[in-house]
Scaffold this motif. Structure first.
Motif, PDB file in Angstrom:
ATOM      1  N   ASP A  23      80.163  -4.877 -66.667  1.00 48.27           N
ATOM      2  CA  ASP A  23      80.574  -5.675 -67.828  1.00 48.27           C
ATOM      3  C   ASP A  23      82.069  -5.518 -68.100  1.00 48.27           C
ATOM      4  N   VAL A  24      82.544  -4.285 -67.925  1.00 50.65           N
ATOM      5  CA  VAL A  24      83.972  -4.030 -68.133  1.00 50.65           C
ATOM      6  C   VAL A  24      84.781  -4.848 -67.135  1.00 50.65           C
TER       7      VAL A  24
ATOM      8  N   ALA B  24      84.797  -8.539 -67.970  1.00 51.76           N
ATOM      9  CA  ALA B  24      85.718  -8.852 -69.076  1.00 51.76           C
ATOM     10  C   ALA B  24      87.171  -8.770 -68.607  1.00 51.76           C
ATOM     11  N   LEU B  25      87.480  -7.750 -67.802  1.00 47.89           N
ATOM     12  CA  LEU B  25      88.856  -7.624 -67.303  1.00 47.89           C
ATOM     13  C   LEU B  25      89.217  -8.817 -66.415  1.00 47.89           C
TER      14      LEU B  25
ATOM     15  N   GLY C 273      89.915 -11.905 -68.608  1.00 45.14           N
ATOM     16  CA  GLY C 273      91.222 -11.776 -69.253  1.00 45.14           C
ATOM     17  C   GLY C 273      92.355 -11.969 -68.257  1.00 45.14           C
TER      18      GLY C 273
ATOM     19  N   GLN D 281      92.775 -15.551 -67.111  1.00 43.82           N
ATOM     20  CA  GLN D 281      93.463 -16.346 -68.148  1.00 43.82           C
ATOM     21  C   GLN D 281      94.962 -16.079 -68.125  1.00 43.82           C
ATOM     22  N   ALA D 282      95.314 -14.781 -67.993  1.00 42.30           N
ATOM     23  CA  ALA D 282      96.735 -14.433 -67.965  1.00 42.30           C
ATOM     24  C   ALA D 282      97.396 -15.012 -66.722  1.00 42.30           C
TER      25      ALA D 282
ATOM     26  N   GLN E 120      98.525 -18.642 -66.558  1.00 38.77           N
ATOM     27  CA  GLN E 120      99.784 -19.004 -67.218  1.00 38.77           C
ATOM     28  C   GLN E 120     100.944 -19.010 -66.217  1.00 38.77           C
ATOM     29  N   TYR E 121     100.773 -18.280 -65.131  1.00 44.75           N
ATOM     30  CA  TYR E 121     101.881 -18.101 -64.190  1.00 44.75           C
ATOM     31  C   TYR E 121     101.487 -18.527 -62.778  1.00 44.75           C
TER      32      TYR E 121
ATOM     33  N   ARG F 246     104.291   1.328 -72.157  1.00 44.76           N
ATOM     34  CA  ARG F 246     103.116   0.440 -72.132  1.00 44.76           C
ATOM     35  C   ARG F 246     101.881   1.136 -71.567  1.00 44.76           C
TER      36      ARG F 246
ATOM     37  N   PRO G 146      98.842   3.053 -74.497  1.00 41.19           N
ATOM     38  CA  PRO G 146      97.543   2.555 -74.985  1.00 41.19           C
ATOM     39  C   PRO G 146      96.464   2.588 -73.917  1.00 41.19           C
TER      40      PRO G 146
ATOM     41  N   ARG H 121      92.443   4.796 -73.797  1.00 38.08           N
ATOM     42  CA  ARG H 121      91.162   4.087 -73.790  1.00 38.08           C
ATOM     43  C   ARG H 121      90.221   4.778 -72.807  1.00 38.08           C
ATOM     44  N   PRO H 122      88.923   4.621 -73.044  1.00 42.20           N
ATOM     45  CA  PRO H 122      87.971   5.300 -72.152  1.00 42.20           C
ATOM     46  C   PRO H 122      87.794   4.564 -70.829  1.00 42.20           C
ATOM     47  N   LEU H 123      88.911   4.250 -70.196  1.00 43.59           N
ATOM     48  CA  LEU H 123      88.875   3.568 -68.901  1.00 43.59           C
ATOM     49  C   LEU H 123      90.151   3.948 -68.156  1.00 43.59           C
TER      50      LEU H 123
ATOM     51  N   TYR I  37      92.682  -1.550 -64.396  1.00 44.42           N
ATOM     52  CA  TYR I  37      93.428  -2.756 -64.767  1.00 44.42           C
ATOM     53  C   TYR I  37      94.201  -3.261 -63.545  1.00 44.42           C
TER      54      TYR I  37
END
Lengths: 264, 335
Positions: free
Chosen positions: A3-4, A7-8, A11, A14-15, A18-19, A90, A93, A97-99, A104
């Motif tokens: 699931d993680v 979701a990644l 996201g 989508q990002a 843009q490029y 950067r 954060p 997080r628990p990941l 990423y």
């Protein structure tokens, strides 16, 4: 975790959307260099009666088409991104997080490749036809190419992360990562297929990990090595991946203690 | 009194920094031999915070506030000392701890720049493993409290600083943390947005019972939110106690403001009542000894008679008290 990752992926797609023009331009840029080397080797081969050692013009075309594909699938730019994240705070954060932050980068890496693979295949198809590329790969080669390119990509990715992690100590890793990229350039099969490197250089290339990132999968896709050799090379790739995975565990564990959270 | 939520004992963090004199010669020398110096950002502080408290963590720039928050959130390893937050050692960064804690830093973004915040919220939901129902409820509450309705569907890069801070707050609270470390949460925001963030933090604390440790250079934040403050300077703890007692302990004087009727201010010498620190037409400000303040005020009322239009006796402004604390470094812990 599935699931993680889902979701990644959503996201990141989508990002990346843009490029997309920028992504395609980067992809085209990455193809230019192998094509230049291809043109150079074609000129050399033609000057020598059509061959250089075991490669004729059509073999070179197949090799550099395969290498371009592999280079795209096995490229990793983590060190540069990671340095930026450490320097600008950067990373903080993500560390809280628990990941693990590596996830990423995995997704970012895969999504970039997904968004560029179709235009890349079109461009490479055009190059293959133009230079009359001859692939000697059998169906077995094609099957073996899959684990080989995955291992090559994993090796490049993990190697990039080991280099990137040195940013915990130095904040800037540009010089180290540039040195790493130059080694990839020399030993990974960009200048010439590994089989054509002169004696000592070929031995060094086979000992170092760089050739296993790009050259080996490219030669398997091209069908330049027989199946038993291909399987042996894949086994060596797997060993390198295991070594870099273990190395990353150690370097990360020690390095993260050095993190000073500058800029954050 | 139960187990503290945050328990810090003799915490220390030393950074080794490289130093170099200016000039070419020094630059060349630094290639061969680097000069390093240890900076004690946090020099042994001890405190405990109970569940549900909102504590202001005060100090000038470089006092060690942010370093302490980074250690307590798990971002940095301390050089020495102990800390437990929710029973966890923060710098081990166990998932069970990270799921119950947040560190929000003003002006720092954790959202993906190119996608709407709503999509980042979804990613965070999965990372923190928040069940759908809780996620919907939390996002609904945060949207209501922070007035996010129009903001969460725009790419983050298109938001103003204040709008971005609000969605950053929401992103940091998706997991409904039991402990929140807020580092300068209102920095750079306009007065109205500062006030809105303050109201939000107070309401969030009231609704959830979360424990909050807050740093801010805006004393309005501290006055509005914190009954207790911890003051540090040069990494040392200077004061830990009620905000209301800070002035009493740290500033041995009070401020009497006397408003005189037309013309009286020019003819009456008020220096006999205290140190005159300001005159603004008919308003005269006097600094008087804390103990003697009632007696001085009574004398002013009696002796000025009808010349006196108004009088007030107050603690000095909190900024002045803090400034005094920082410049004198008086050490004390309220009990």
């Amino acid at each position: 975790m599935i699931d993680v990752y889902r979701a990644l992926f959503v996201g990141q797609i989508q990002a990346a959307s843009q490029y997309r023009v920028q992504s395609v331009l980067w992809m085209l840029f990455s193809v230019i260099r192998p094509v230049i080397f291809l043109a150079a080797w074609v000129a050399v081969a033609n000057a020598q009666g059509g061959r250089v050692a075991s490669y004729d013009v059509r073999d070179f075309a197949a090799y550099y088409v395969a290498l371009s594909l592999v280079s795209n699938l096995a490229t990793s730019w983590n060190a540069y991104d990671f340095e930026f994240e450490v320097r600008m705070g950067r990373l903080s954060p993500k560390l809280l997080r628990p990941l693990h932050p590596i996830h990423y980068a995995v997704v970012e890496n895969i999504v970039w490749k997904m968004t560029t693979i179709i235009p890349l295949l079109i461009v490479l198809g055009f190059v293959a036809v133009t230079f009359d590329a001859r692939f000697r790969a059998t169906p077995v080669h094609l099957v073996l190419f899959v684990p080989s390119v995955i291992l090559g990509g994993s090796l490049a990715f993990l190697g990039g992360w080991v280099i990137a992690t040195s940013a915990f100590w130095t904040t800037r890793v540009h010089a180290v990562s540039t040195l790493w990229d130059r080694a990839v350039f020399i030993f990974a099969g960009q200048i010439a297929p590994l089989a054509l490197l002169p004696g000592a250089l070929q031995t060094i290339a086979l000992v170092l990990p760089f050739g296993y990132m790009r050259g080996v999968p490219a030669e398997i896709l091209q069908g330049a090595v027989d199946v038993p050799t291909a399987m042996l090379l894949i086994a060596v790739q797997a060993i390198w991946v295991a070594i870099f995975y273990a190395l990353l565990q150690v370097v990360w564990r020690v390095g993260v203690r050095q993190y000073t959270g500058v800029g954050a | 009194m139960g187990e503290p939520i945050i328990d810090v004992r003799d915490l220390r963090k030393t950074f080794r920094v490289t130093e170099r004199q200016e000039g070419l010669a020094a630059t060349l020398r630094s290639f061969v031999r680097r000069q390093r110096r240890d900076v004690n950002a946090v020099a042994g502080i001890t405190f405990r915070i109970e569940a549900g408290e909102v504590v202001g963590f005060l100090g000038p720039n470089g006092a060690g506030k942010t370093t302490t928050l980074k250690v307590l959130s798990g971002l940095l390893y301390p050089t020495a000392g102990e800390a437990h937050v929710l029973g966890f050692v923060p710098w081990r960064r166990e998932n069970a701890y990270l799921q119950q804690m947040t560190l929000l830093m003003g002006n720092r973004t954790q959202l993906v720049w190119d996608i709407p915040a709503a999509d980042s919220f979804r990613v965070l939901q999965e990372i923190y493993g928040v069940p759908d129902e809780s996620f919907r409820r939390t996002v609904g509450e945060l949207t209501e409290l922070l007035e996010l309705q129009d903001l969460v569907h725009k790419p983050v890069r298109n938001l103003s600083l204040g709008e971005r801070m609000k969605v950053e707050f929401a992103a940091g609270l998706i997991q409904s943390p039991r402990v929140a470390f807020l580092d300068e949460p209102t920095i750079g925001l306009d007065v109205s947005m500062q006030s809105r963030i303050r109201r939000f933090v107070a309401e969030y604390n009231r609704r959830t019972g979360a424990t909050i440790l807050l740093t801010s250079h805006y004393m309005d934040d501290v006055v509005a939110l914190c009954r207790r403050v911890i003051v540090i300077h040069h990494g040392h703890l200077l004061y830990d106690g009620p905000l209301a007692d800070l002035a009493e302990r740290m500033a041995p004087y009070k401020i009497i403001t006397a408003t005189l009727r037309d013309g009286a201010a020019a003819t009456i010498d008020l220096a006999a009542y205290g140190t005159v620190t300001g005159r603004d037409e008919g308003r005269v400000t006097l600094k008087v000894d804390r103990q003697g303040a009632p007696e001085r005020a009574a004398r002013l009322v009696n002796e000025l008679g009808e010349n006196l239009a108004d009088i007030s006796v107050e603690d000095p402004p909190i900024e002045e008290v803090i400034d005094r604390v920082f410049s004198e470094e008086r050490v004390g812990t309220a009990t």
